[in-house]
Design a protein around this motif. Structure first.
Motif, short mmCIF file in Angstrom:
data_model
loop_
_atom_site.label_atom_id
_atom_site.label_comp_id
_atom_site.label_asym_id
_atom_site.label_seq_id
_atom_site.Cartn_x
_atom_site.Cartn_y
_atom_site.Cartn_z
N TYR A 21 -8.58 2.72 1.64
CA TYR A 21 -8.12 2.86 0.27
C TYR A 21 -9.21 2.56 -0.75
O TYR A 21 -8.94 2.58 -1.96
CB TYR A 21 -6.92 1.94 0.02
N SER A 42 -1.91 1.63 -9.27
CA SER A 42 -3.25 1.02 -9.31
C SER A 42 -4.27 2.00 -9.88
O SER A 42 -5.15 1.62 -10.67
CB SER A 42 -3.68 0.58 -7.90
N LEU A 43 -4.16 3.26 -9.48
CA LEU A 43 -5.06 4.28 -10.01
C LEU A 43 -4.88 4.45 -11.51
O LEU A 43 -5.85 4.52 -12.27
CB LEU A 43 -4.82 5.61 -9.29
N TYR A 71 -12.41 3.58 -2.74
CA TYR A 71 -13.19 4.75 -3.15
C TYR A 71 -14.39 4.29 -3.96
O TYR A 71 -14.25 3.85 -5.10
CB TYR A 71 -12.34 5.72 -3.96
N HIS A 84 2.64 2.32 -5.31
CA HIS A 84 1.77 1.23 -5.75
C HIS A 84 0.33 1.69 -5.88
O HIS A 84 -0.38 1.27 -6.81
CB HIS A 84 1.87 0.06 -4.76
N ARG A 85 -0.13 2.56 -4.99
CA ARG A 85 -1.50 3.07 -5.09
C ARG A 85 -1.66 3.92 -6.34
O ARG A 85 -2.69 3.85 -7.03
CB ARG A 85 -1.88 3.87 -3.84
N ASN A 86 -0.64 4.72 -6.66
CA ASN A 86 -0.71 5.54 -7.86
C ASN A 86 -0.72 4.67 -9.12
O ASN A 86 -1.42 4.98 -10.09
CB ASN A 86 0.47 6.51 -7.92
N GLN A 130 0.82 -1.21 0.00
CA GLN A 130 0.00 0.00 0.00
C GLN A 130 0.86 1.27 0.00
O GLN A 130 0.45 2.30 0.56
CB GLN A 130 -0.96 0.01 1.20
N SER A 131 2.02 1.18 -0.59
CA SER A 131 2.87 2.37 -0.69
C SER A 131 2.25 3.35 -1.68
O SER A 131 1.46 2.96 -2.55
CB SER A 131 4.27 1.98 -1.15
N PRO A 132 2.57 4.64 -1.56
CA PRO A 132 2.02 5.63 -2.50
C PRO A 132 2.30 5.28 -3.96
O PRO A 132 1.46 5.48 -4.82
CB PRO A 132 2.71 6.93 -2.08
N PRO A 176 -8.74 -5.33 0.30
CA PRO A 176 -7.99 -4.10 0.56
C PRO A 176 -8.41 -3.45 1.87
O PRO A 176 -9.48 -3.75 2.41
CB PRO A 176 -8.36 -3.20 -0.63
N GLU A 177 -7.56 -2.58 2.36
CA GLU A 177 -7.90 -1.84 3.57
C GLU A 177 -8.97 -0.80 3.24
O GLU A 177 -8.91 -0.13 2.21
CB GLU A 177 -6.64 -1.17 4.13
#
Length: 228
Positions: free
Chosen positions: A149, A94-95, A151, A90-92, A86-88, A145-146
């Motif tokens: 995170y 995924s987005l 949306y 990796h989240r970016n 869940q690092s920034p 997922p947590e």
């Protein structure tokens, strides 16, 4: 094969599978699985040793290419720790993948994309069982997922600072109980309406096949009411 009455025992199933070219069995948690009967099939002469070697060869070739037999020092993943989860970055990523995977079937008069600056003076309505239910947004075999995170469509639009009204119409994808009056009230006061429909794992997943592709329950009625 047993369930479809193509074979009558695990031994028959092993023989038929190996002869047909199958070299993998999904048998997690099974003490007595189909491929455990391969030695008996080999002893009976129903399959040959060369056939077994031919089936096993691509499996071990793939495992070797994946590095399963390499020393840990040669495996770049061995150095990873929980800080990457869940690092920034990796989240970016995924987005970015989510944005690039959307499929737009029709865009009448260039309605999309909606722009935040154009919506500041408008009232949005987000409706449907998938509009604000995090639990139903993920498919079968998906990770958990947590919550912070996740949306939903409603939460994502609210981050834009626009005026958003919401009603599910029906609380879950099966949509057996539908509140038409509430939907009409919310939609009637909106300039832009987003209808979030679908199926989800409650309706269709492994071992939950359906005989048609229709929207479940009252979902089609919900859509028609929103359009009207």
């Amino acid at each position: 094969m047993l369930g479809h009455h193509y074979t009558h025992s695990f031994l028959e199933t092993a023989i038929a599978s190996v002869n047909a070219g199958c070299n993998l069995e999904l048998s997690y948690g099974m003490r007595n699985n189909v491929f455990m009967h391969i030695p008996q099939a080999l002893a009976m002469g129903n399959i040959t040793l060369q056939m077994l070697r031919d089936r096993v060869r691509p499996l071990f070739y793939t495992r070797m290419r994946l590095g399963e037999f390499d020393p840990p020092a040669m495996n770049p993943y061995s150095s990873l720790d929980l800080s990457v989860v869940q690092s920034p970055e990796h989240r970016n990523l995924s987005l970015e993948a989510a944005v690039k995977s959307f499929v737009l079937l029709k865009n009448v008069r260039g309605t999309l994309p909606l722009r935040a600056q154009d919506l500041s003076s408008q009232h949005l309505a987000v409706v449907g069982p998938f509009a604000d239910n995090p639990r139903v947004l993920f498919g079968d075999y998906a990770p958990v997922p947590e919550p912070q995170y996740i949306y939903t469509p409603r939460r994502g639009l609210e981050t834009l600072g626009v005026n958003v009204s919401f009603t599910a119409g029906c609380s879950e994808p099966r949509c057996q109980r539908y509140s038409r009056a509430e939907l009409v009230r919310v939609v009637g006061a909106a300039d832009v309406v987003l209808v979030c429909l679908g199926t989800g794992v409650d309706v269709e997943t492994e071992a939950k096949d359906r005989s048609d592709l229709s929207l479940p329950g009252h979902q089609l009625e919900l859509l028609q009411d929103a359009v009207q």
